[in-house]
Design an enzyme around this catalytic site. Structure first.
Site, PDB file in Angstrom:
ATOM      1  N   ASP A 170      12.714 -39.150 -21.447  1.00 30.56           N
ATOM      2  CA  ASP A 170      13.207 -37.868 -20.954  1.00 30.56           C
ATOM      3  C   ASP A 170      13.110 -36.903 -22.143  1.00 30.56           C
ATOM      4  O   ASP A 170      12.899 -37.322 -23.283  1.00 30.56           O
ATOM      5  CB  ASP A 170      14.654 -38.021 -20.479  1.00 30.56           C
ATOM      6  CG  ASP A 170      15.258 -36.714 -20.005  1.00 30.56           C
ATOM      7  OD1 ASP A 170      14.526 -35.913 -19.390  1.00 30.56           O
ATOM      8  OD2 ASP A 170      16.452 -36.484 -20.272  1.00 30.56           O
TER       9      ASP A 170
ATOM     10  N   ASP B 213      15.209 -33.373 -22.649  1.00 31.24           N
ATOM     11  CA  ASP B 213      16.482 -32.768 -23.042  1.00 31.24           C
ATOM     12  C   ASP B 213      17.579 -33.821 -23.123  1.00 31.24           C
ATOM     13  O   ASP B 213      17.878 -34.501 -22.149  1.00 31.24           O
ATOM     14  CB  ASP B 213      16.875 -31.678 -22.040  1.00 31.24           C
ATOM     15  CG  ASP B 213      15.825 -30.582 -21.965  1.00 31.24           C
ATOM     16  OD1 ASP B 213      15.476 -30.044 -23.023  1.00 31.24           O
ATOM     17  OD2 ASP B 213      15.346 -30.290 -20.855  1.00 31.24           O
TER      18      ASP B 213
ATOM     19  N   GLU C 174      20.757 -29.307 -24.599  1.00 35.13           N
ATOM     20  CA  GLU C 174      21.474 -28.707 -23.469  1.00 35.13           C
ATOM     21  C   GLU C 174      22.520 -27.678 -23.866  1.00 35.13           C
ATOM     22  O   GLU C 174      22.481 -26.525 -23.432  1.00 35.13           O
ATOM     23  CB  GLU C 174      22.101 -29.808 -22.601  1.00 35.13           C
ATOM     24  CG  GLU C 174      21.112 -30.743 -21.942  1.00 35.13           C
ATOM     25  CD  GLU C 174      20.226 -30.073 -20.885  1.00 35.13           C
ATOM     26  OE1 GLU C 174      20.297 -28.836 -20.717  1.00 35.13           O
ATOM     27  OE2 GLU C 174      19.462 -30.793 -20.237  1.00 35.13           O
TER      28      GLU C 174
ATOM     29  N   GLY D   6      17.050 -29.752 -12.766  1.00 35.80           N
ATOM     30  CA  GLY D   6      16.170 -28.581 -12.692  1.00 35.80           C
ATOM     31  C   GLY D   6      16.920 -27.275 -12.873  1.00 35.80           C
ATOM     32  O   GLY D   6      17.969 -27.054 -12.257  1.00 35.80           O
TER      33      GLY D   6
ATOM     34  N   LYS E 178      16.027 -24.066 -12.107  1.00 34.74           N
ATOM     35  CA  LYS E 178      16.027 -23.156 -10.940  1.00 34.74           C
ATOM     36  C   LYS E 178      17.016 -23.649  -9.899  1.00 34.74           C
ATOM     37  O   LYS E 178      17.757 -22.852  -9.295  1.00 34.74           O
ATOM     38  CB  LYS E 178      14.617 -23.052 -10.351  1.00 34.74           C
ATOM     39  CG  LYS E 178      13.626 -22.344 -11.258  1.00 34.74           C
ATOM     40  CD  LYS E 178      12.315 -22.030 -10.561  1.00 34.74           C
ATOM     41  CE  LYS E 178      11.489 -23.262 -10.280  1.00 34.74           C
ATOM     42  NZ  LYS E 178      10.968 -23.891 -11.519  1.00 34.74           N
ATOM     43  N   GLU E 179      17.049 -24.958  -9.690  1.00 32.23           N
ATOM     44  CA  GLU E 179      17.981 -25.554  -8.731  1.00 32.23           C
ATOM     45  C   GLU E 179      19.430 -25.353  -9.192  1.00 32.23           C
ATOM     46  O   GLU E 179      20.327 -25.105  -8.384  1.00 32.23           O
ATOM     47  CB  GLU E 179      17.676 -27.048  -8.573  1.00 32.23           C
ATOM     48  CG  GLU E 179      16.349 -27.351  -7.892  1.00 32.23           C
ATOM     49  CD  GLU E 179      15.137 -27.244  -8.810  1.00 32.23           C
ATOM     50  OE1 GLU E 179      14.017 -27.475  -8.333  1.00 32.23           O
ATOM     51  OE2 GLU E 179      15.304 -26.926 -10.017  1.00 32.23           O
ATOM     52  N   ARG E 180      19.634 -25.444 -10.503  1.00 29.76           N
ATOM     53  CA  ARG E 180      20.963 -25.266 -11.093  1.00 29.76           C
ATOM     54  C   ARG E 180      21.466 -23.847 -10.847  1.00 29.76           C
ATOM     55  O   ARG E 180      22.608 -23.631 -10.414  1.00 29.76           O
ATOM     56  CB  ARG E 180      20.859 -25.530 -12.597  1.00 29.76           C
ATOM     57  CG  ARG E 180      22.086 -26.075 -13.257  1.00 29.76           C
ATOM     58  CD  ARG E 180      21.735 -26.595 -14.640  1.00 29.76           C
ATOM     59  NE  ARG E 180      20.951 -27.821 -14.544  1.00 29.76           N
ATOM     60  CZ  ARG E 180      20.027 -28.189 -15.427  1.00 29.76           C
ATOM     61  NH1 ARG E 180      19.738 -27.425 -16.455  1.00 29.76           N
ATOM     62  NH2 ARG E 180      19.380 -29.317 -15.256  1.00 29.76           N
TER      63      ARG E 180
ATOM     64  N   LYS F  86      14.322 -17.134 -19.130  1.00 21.80           N
ATOM     65  CA  LYS F  86      15.112 -18.142 -19.847  1.00 21.80           C
ATOM     66  C   LYS F  86      14.208 -19.067 -20.651  1.00 21.80           C
ATOM     67  O   LYS F  86      14.516 -19.431 -21.795  1.00 21.80           O
ATOM     68  CB  LYS F  86      15.953 -18.938 -18.843  1.00 21.80           C
ATOM     69  CG  LYS F  86      16.689 -20.127 -19.432  1.00 21.80           C
ATOM     70  CD  LYS F  86      15.950 -21.413 -19.130  1.00 21.80           C
ATOM     71  CE  LYS F  86      16.492 -22.550 -19.953  1.00 21.80           C
ATOM     72  NZ  LYS F  86      15.710 -23.789 -19.783  1.00 21.80           N
TER      73      LYS F  86
ATOM     74  N   SER G 218      12.595 -30.304 -16.788  1.00 23.31           N
ATOM     75  CA  SER G 218      12.491 -28.990 -17.414  1.00 23.31           C
ATOM     76  C   SER G 218      11.094 -28.396 -17.247  1.00 23.31           C
ATOM     77  O   SER G 218      10.145 -29.087 -16.883  1.00 23.31           O
ATOM     78  CB  SER G 218      12.833 -29.081 -18.904  1.00 23.31           C
ATOM     79  OG  SER G 218      14.199 -29.333 -19.080  1.00 23.31           O
TER      80      SER G 218
ATOM     81  N   GLU H 246       7.450 -27.265 -17.839  1.00 24.42           N
ATOM     82  CA  GLU H 246       6.390 -27.987 -18.560  1.00 24.42           C
ATOM     83  C   GLU H 246       6.045 -27.319 -19.893  1.00 24.42           C
ATOM     84  O   GLU H 246       5.823 -27.990 -20.908  1.00 24.42           O
ATOM     85  CB  GLU H 246       5.140 -28.073 -17.675  1.00 24.42           C
ATOM     86  CG  GLU H 246       4.033 -28.952 -18.230  1.00 24.42           C
ATOM     87  CD  GLU H 246       3.128 -28.237 -19.217  1.00 24.42           C
ATOM     88  OE1 GLU H 246       2.559 -28.917 -20.101  1.00 24.42           O
ATOM     89  OE2 GLU H 246       3.002 -26.995 -19.120  1.00 24.42           O
TER      90      GLU H 246
END
Length: 293
Positions: free
Chosen positions: A53, A55, A62, A96, A98-100, A134, A173, A175
């Site tokens: 992974d 982050d 984070e 994600g 955008k989902e957050r 962002k 995150s 790419e």
């Protein structure tokens, strides 16, 4: 004249057929190379691939990276939102960026931006634009070298590469952000060998196993022979859902998460002399999993 045209056509056909044959042989050779590598790693007992992974695993980004970047993006767009340390910890349960943001803005629909923007398509467009901004802000932080690699990351990556084990990053995150972290923090030589699977490359993000299954397919390896290093429960669920061995290295935001299905849990990977595990330790965990299965 007709004879000359026929000869020219025949010559072109032969050249084309020759090129096709060369491409075919190159393709066969590539497949054979992957198969040879798989046989070699299997014979040695090593993982067929080592997947990370990003982050929280490569860099503890984070709290002091992504969170700060989100807040700065909100500020530049005139949005009166600020994600504190504790709030962001809860938001990390959603895979994600955008989902957050979408989930958060829906939870506070009594204030802008979702107070005045009702159309789903417009909301999606706004969130996408915010996420691009962002990402730009975050990449400035990465390029500055403000966030160091976590202990032992470089050691383990080089250990795997030296042993001929493919390495890759699998992240929810963006790419571009992940590739920049790999290039800046691990160097261009590692970046040339370390595949990145990230962002919207799959329709469903962690805890769905899609990202890890895609990586195994693209690398030409068997998921059950892969080892993953994760830091969060949703990442762990994704790796185990793909049938892979998974080791957790806890990060600042995941200290109290439930890792009961992990194959091992550590505070970090660890530098030489203080290593918590090595490539051979990961190979042993993989073999233990296969015996259990």
């Amino acid at each position: 004249r007709i004879h000359e045209m026929a000869f020219a056509f025949s010559r072109k056909t032969n050249v084309a057929n020759g090129a096709t044959a060369l491409r075919g042989r190159a393709s066969v050779q590539a497949v054979k190379l992957v198969q040879t590598r798989r046989i070699a790693t299997a014979a040695s007992g090593l993982p067929e691939a080592l997947l990370f992974d990003c982050d929280g695993v490569l860099v503890d980004t984070e709290r002091d990276g992504h969170r700060i970047s989100f807040n700065e993006a909100f500020k530049r767009k005139g949005l009166k939102h600020e994600w504190g340390v504790d709030l962001y910890g809860h938001l990390l349960e959603i895979g994600g960026g955008k989902e957050r943001m979408t989930k958060y803005f829906k939870d506070v629909e009594d204030v802008d931006p979702f107070k005045t923007i009702k159309d789903p398509a417009e909301r999606k467009q706004l969130v996408a634009a915010l996420h691009l901004l962002k990402t730009d802000i975050f990449m400035e932080l990465v390029e500055s070298g403000a966030m160091p690699l976590r202990p032992g990351v470089k050691r383990l990556v080089h250990e795997a590469i030296s042993a001929g084990v493919p390495v890759a990053v699998c992240s929810t995150s963006n790419e571009r952000a992940v590739s920049t972290i790999v290039r800046v923090m691990l160097g261009p030589e590692v970046a040339a060998k370390m595949r990145v699977f990230a962002g919207d490359i799959v329709p469903k993000k962690k805890p769905d196993p899609a990202i890890y299954l895609l990586a195994a397919k693209e690398l030409g390896v068997n998921p059950k022979n892969c080892v993953v290093v994760e830091d969060s429960r949703i990442g762990l669920q994704a790796a185990k859902g793909a049938g892979m061995t998974c080791v957790v290295t806890k990060s600042s935001y995941t200290q109290t998460e439930n890792f009961d299905i992990a194959d091992a849990v550590f505070d970090c990977i660890g530098e030489a002399g203080q290593e918590r595990f090595s490539l051979s330790d990961l190979a042993a965990l993989k073999d233990k999993n296969q015996v259990r299965a």
